[in-house]
Design a protein around this motif. Sequence first.
Motif, PDB file in Angstrom:
ATOM      1  N   SER A   1       7.396   2.836   6.931  1.00  0.00           N
ATOM      2  CA  SER A   1       7.156   3.292   5.659  1.00  0.00           C
ATOM      3  C   SER A   1       8.020   2.476   4.572  1.00  0.00           C
ATOM      4  O   SER A   1       7.601   1.983   3.614  1.00  0.00           O
ATOM      5  N   THR A   2       9.374   2.085   4.859  1.00  0.00           N
ATOM      6  CA  THR A   2      10.296   1.505   4.264  1.00  0.00           C
ATOM      7  C   THR A   2       9.747   0.020   4.141  1.00  0.00           C
ATOM      8  O   THR A   2       9.556  -0.623   3.133  1.00  0.00           O
TER       9      THR A   2
ATOM     10  N   GLN B   1       6.335  -0.998   4.599  1.00  0.00           N
ATOM     11  CA  GLN B   1       5.277  -1.112   3.917  1.00  0.00           C
ATOM     12  C   GLN B   1       5.390  -0.868   2.274  1.00  0.00           C
ATOM     13  O   GLN B   1       4.740  -1.643   1.421  1.00  0.00           O
ATOM     14  N   ASN B   2       6.623  -0.379   2.258  1.00  0.00           N
ATOM     15  CA  ASN B   2       6.808  -0.130   0.600  1.00  0.00           C
ATOM     16  C   ASN B   2       7.946  -0.719   0.183  1.00  0.00           C
ATOM     17  O   ASN B   2       8.688  -0.400  -0.747  1.00  0.00           O
TER      18      ASN B   2
END
Length: 225
Positions: A128-129, A131-132
């Motif tokens: 998540s980190t 990808q964002n």
Amino acid sequence: PDSNRLQEIVKNIHRCLENFTCGEAGVEQEAEIIISYLQEVLQEKIEGICEEDVSPVDKVLFTDQAVEIIRVLVAVSKERIRRLDAEKKESLTSFLERVVFHNSLPLDLRSNAGIIYVAGLGLNEIRSTLQNRPGDEESDGAMLSLAHGVLSCAATAELTNSSSDNGAKSFLQILLQLYVNLSKKVQGSNIVMGYSRGLLSWSGRFLEACKLEQVGGVEGVDTAL
């Protein structure tokens, strides 16, 4: 103990892990104490690096000592961090997060911190980190450190598999996209060296996946180019 004595203790801990069965057993038995000790001395060295009035010579000394300590910390805690009690795990993870995202620290130090941080936090959180990730230059070193952690910790199947979300990319795709994006920007020498080493490690893991014919999540890697 003085600085030389501290570093000798760190070296002795590392020697216990080098093909020394009794030493490895001793480290395993006292793992929590050793990890807490290494975290404490590493924090002292990092504080020395960040002191505004530290001399250039002392800063280099603190940096070399910190890198040596964190490499031993990786060896001791990478496979053990998830077995620590909750309080010690939280303390170590929080400390390493600050190191990873501290822009004034050397990238080698932050990348080693990234290995333990990824091992403790888990791949889903890191996915998540990454990808964002923010697009600002200040985050580039942190993203490289997390990518290094993923390549060091993830099994080949974990790198090639996408998440359960429809259309999600595999880690190999995410990391390749990160390296390609960084290569397109004007960067300092440390970041250039970081993504160059990252691409080399990525290529090795990609070849592993190809040899094992784990191509399901590898298809479409070309979309990152």
